[in-house]
Design a protein around this motif. Structure first.
Motif, PDB file in Angstrom:
ATOM      1  N   ILE A   8       0.782  -1.290   0.018  1.00  0.00           N
ATOM      2  CA  ILE A   8       0.367   0.200   0.177  1.00  0.00           C
ATOM      3  C   ILE A   8       0.904   1.208  -0.112  1.00  0.00           C
ATOM      4  CG2 ILE A   8      -1.748   1.444   1.014  1.00  0.00           C
ATOM      5  CD1 ILE A   8      -2.425  -1.547   2.570  1.00  0.00           C
ATOM      6  N   VAL A   9       0.453   2.188  -0.961  1.00  0.00           N
ATOM      7  CA  VAL A   9       1.353   3.648  -0.803  1.00  0.00           C
ATOM      8  C   VAL A   9       0.032   4.304  -0.649  1.00  0.00           C
ATOM      9  CG1 VAL A   9       2.199   5.140  -2.246  1.00  0.00           C
ATOM     10  CG2 VAL A   9       2.648   2.858  -2.764  1.00  0.00           C
ATOM     11  N   TRP A  10       0.309   5.174   0.480  1.00  0.00           N
ATOM     12  CA  TRP A  10      -0.105   6.194   1.104  1.00  0.00           C
ATOM     13  C   TRP A  10      -0.249   7.549   0.934  1.00  0.00           C
ATOM     14  CZ3 TRP A  10      -3.641   4.837   4.508  1.00  0.00           C
ATOM     15  CH2 TRP A  10      -3.787   3.573   4.851  1.00  0.00           C
ATOM     16  N   LEU A  11      -1.096   7.968   0.526  1.00  0.00           N
ATOM     17  CA  LEU A  11      -0.875  10.109   0.895  1.00  0.00           C
ATOM     18  C   LEU A  11      -1.508  10.430   2.131  1.00  0.00           C
ATOM     19  CD1 LEU A  11      -0.665  12.228  -1.470  1.00  0.00           C
ATOM     20  CD2 LEU A  11      -2.717  11.870  -1.879  1.00  0.00           C
ATOM     21  N   ARG A  12      -1.084  11.695   1.996  1.00  0.00           N
ATOM     22  CA  ARG A  12      -1.666  11.930   3.930  1.00  0.00           C
ATOM     23  C   ARG A  12      -1.693  13.607   4.068  1.00  0.00           C
ATOM     24  NH1 ARG A  12       1.620   7.622   5.000  1.00  0.00           N
ATOM     25  NH2 ARG A  12       0.309   6.161   6.488  1.00  0.00           N
ATOM     26  N   LEU A  18      -5.181   8.451   2.945  1.00  0.00           N
ATOM     27  CA  LEU A  18      -5.592   7.336   1.449  1.00  0.00           C
ATOM     28  C   LEU A  18      -4.604   6.905   1.027  1.00  0.00           C
ATOM     29  CD1 LEU A  18      -8.037   7.132  -1.108  1.00  0.00           C
ATOM     30  CD2 LEU A  18      -6.138   8.423  -2.430  1.00  0.00           C
ATOM     31  N   GLY A  19      -4.705   5.245   1.041  1.00  0.00           N
ATOM     32  CA  GLY A  19      -3.790   4.445   0.630  1.00  0.00           C
ATOM     33  C   GLY A  19      -4.238   3.347  -0.942  1.00  0.00           C
ATOM     34  N   LEU A  20      -2.931   3.394  -1.764  1.00  0.00           N
ATOM     35  CA  LEU A  20      -3.881   2.911  -2.939  1.00  0.00           C
ATOM     36  C   LEU A  20      -3.028   1.745  -3.253  1.00  0.00           C
ATOM     37  CD1 LEU A  20      -3.161   5.426  -5.318  1.00  0.00           C
ATOM     38  CD2 LEU A  20      -5.353   5.015  -4.278  1.00  0.00           C
ATOM     39  N   VAL A  21      -3.652   0.586  -4.173  1.00  0.00           N
ATOM     40  CA  VAL A  21      -2.851  -0.471  -3.781  1.00  0.00           C
ATOM     41  C   VAL A  21      -2.188  -0.607  -5.782  1.00  0.00           C
ATOM     42  CG1 VAL A  21      -2.586  -3.318  -3.685  1.00  0.00           C
ATOM     43  CG2 VAL A  21      -3.630  -1.611  -2.459  1.00  0.00           C
ATOM     44  N   PRO A  22      -0.951  -0.238  -6.368  1.00  0.00           N
ATOM     45  CA  PRO A  22      -1.257  -0.177  -7.855  1.00  0.00           C
ATOM     46  C   PRO A  22      -1.205  -1.714  -8.457  1.00  0.00           C
ATOM     47  CG  PRO A  22       0.034   0.939  -6.708  1.00  0.00           C
ATOM     48  CD  PRO A  22      -0.457   1.037  -5.958  1.00  0.00           C
ATOM     49  N   SER A  27      -6.402  -0.310  -7.023  1.00  0.00           N
ATOM     50  CA  SER A  27      -7.646  -0.313  -6.107  1.00  0.00           C
ATOM     51  C   SER A  27      -7.139   0.852  -5.216  1.00  0.00           C
ATOM     52  CB  SER A  27      -7.588  -1.793  -5.879  1.00  0.00           C
ATOM     53  OG  SER A  27      -8.546  -2.482  -7.109  1.00  0.00           O
ATOM     54  N   VAL A  28      -7.802   1.200  -4.454  1.00  0.00           N
ATOM     55  CA  VAL A  28      -7.531   1.865  -3.242  1.00  0.00           C
ATOM     56  C   VAL A  28      -8.108   1.168  -2.081  1.00  0.00           C
ATOM     57  CG1 VAL A  28      -8.649   3.946  -1.414  1.00  0.00           C
ATOM     58  CG2 VAL A  28      -8.994   3.732  -4.371  1.00  0.00           C
ATOM     59  N   ALA A  29      -6.875   0.997  -1.445  1.00  0.00           N
ATOM     60  CA  ALA A  29      -6.963   0.136   0.341  1.00  0.00           C
ATOM     61  C   ALA A  29      -7.535   0.407   1.116  1.00  0.00           C
ATOM     62  CB  ALA A  29      -6.137  -0.265   0.447  1.00  0.00           C
TER      63      ALA A  29
END
Length: 310
Positions: A8-12, A18-22, A27-29
């Motif tokens: 998961i890559v997080w944007l804060r 917001l966690g994304l799973v490329p 998708s969004v985690a």
């Protein structure tokens, strides 16, 4: 949260996470906001991924490209040519939700408050689509701006669609409201068999409906480009707004879908550009035929705010 197979890559930003799973279908985690009274100090706006299962239906959200929902008839015909399509999910007799959710995406960060995921897809599982898709997520004060952009790269024109598939947690008092004009009814499976402006009891989004009840897995027509989800137990509301609503044809050209399973912790409100099985409905409502290099875009502005106390 961590997962070695699908990190998961997080944007804060602005009290949001917001966690994304490329690698797992772009998708969004999770999408969470800081709330000291909530467990772990965060409140989920979309139902979070458990980090273990690779089933996309257990993710917080994913994009549906280059079409949304189901296609019957083993495929579709366009410009005198039949394009066969294969089922793409175990237990589903029809291809569903496009193919973008079944492929890994590439991640980039064009700005501190923004993440993008890009997919180049060509003939996935034998289907006819050759396209580029870009998902953009930008956290702003009070919410999230989301965009999905498709560009057709094939030589021959093809019909396209876009949808978003977020899962929302439901408390006992959760309600969803949206301006709509009609609904497609279905038979024994979710394929539409008829359209009506007379909503079955408990289905009229104009009046607001409970997030709990009998199954709804149906597309609505004449969507007004906005929606509101309320969680009274949390004193919170989340709204969706289509910033391109008027420029993109207004209610005559917008659709949404409700998936309300009888059991489980979540339900779905899905902005979509075309109804279920639009490829086989009269006039192919909502589908956009793109020539090489042409684009189709969906933008949604999600905003959360405290519920006014009565």
């Amino acid at each position: 949260m961590s997962n070695t197979a699908h990190p998961i890559v997080w944007l804060r930003h602005a009290g949001q996470h917001l966690g994304l799973v490329p690698s797992l279908g772009g998708s969004v985690a999770a999408w969470q906001i800081d709330q000291p009274s909530a467990p772990q100090g965060r409140l989920d706006l979309w139902r979070p991924w458990d980090v273990r299962t690779p089933d996309l239906y257990q993710l917080a959200s994913f994009a549906m490209v280059p079409w949304s929902n189901r296609i019957s008839g083993g495929g579709f015909e366009h410009a005198g040519r039949f394009h066969p399509m294969q089922p793409n999910r175990a237990g589903e007799p029809y291809p569903i939700h496009g193919d973008g959710w079944l492929q890994p995406w590439a991640l980039s960060q064009p700005a501190p408050d923004t993440l993008e995921m890009t997919l180049h897809s060509r003939g996935f599982q034998g289907n006819p689509y050759d396209y580029e898709a870009v998902q953009t997520f930008r956290l702003v004060d009070g919410g999230l701006d989301q965009e999905v952009r498709l560009r057709h790269r094939g030589a021959a024109p093809l019909p396209y669609g876009i949808g978003l598939h977020p899962w929302f947690p439901r408390t006992p008092k959760t309600r969803i409201t949206a301006p709509v004009q009609g609904v497609w009814l279905s038979g024994q499976d979710p394929l539409p068999v008829g359209h009506t402006a007379q909503f079955p009891e408990g289905w009229d989004l104009n009046q607001g409906i409970s997030a709990h009840g009998t199954l709804i897995d149906n597309g609505y027509t004449g969507w007004g480009g906005q929606a509101r989800i309320e969680w009274p137990e949390h004193g919170l509301a989340l709204t969706a707004q289509m910033p391109d609503f008027d420029a993109d044809g207004g209610s005559a050209n917008h659709y949404c879908l409700i998936y309300r399973p009888p059991q489980g912790p979540a339900f779905c409100f899905e902005p979509i550009t075309q109804p279920i099985d639009a490829f086989h409905l009269p006039g192919r409502p909502g589908l956009r035929v793109l020539s090489s290099g042409e684009t189709l875009v969906m933008r949604v502005s999600w905003r959360f705010a405290a519920l006014a106390r009565g």
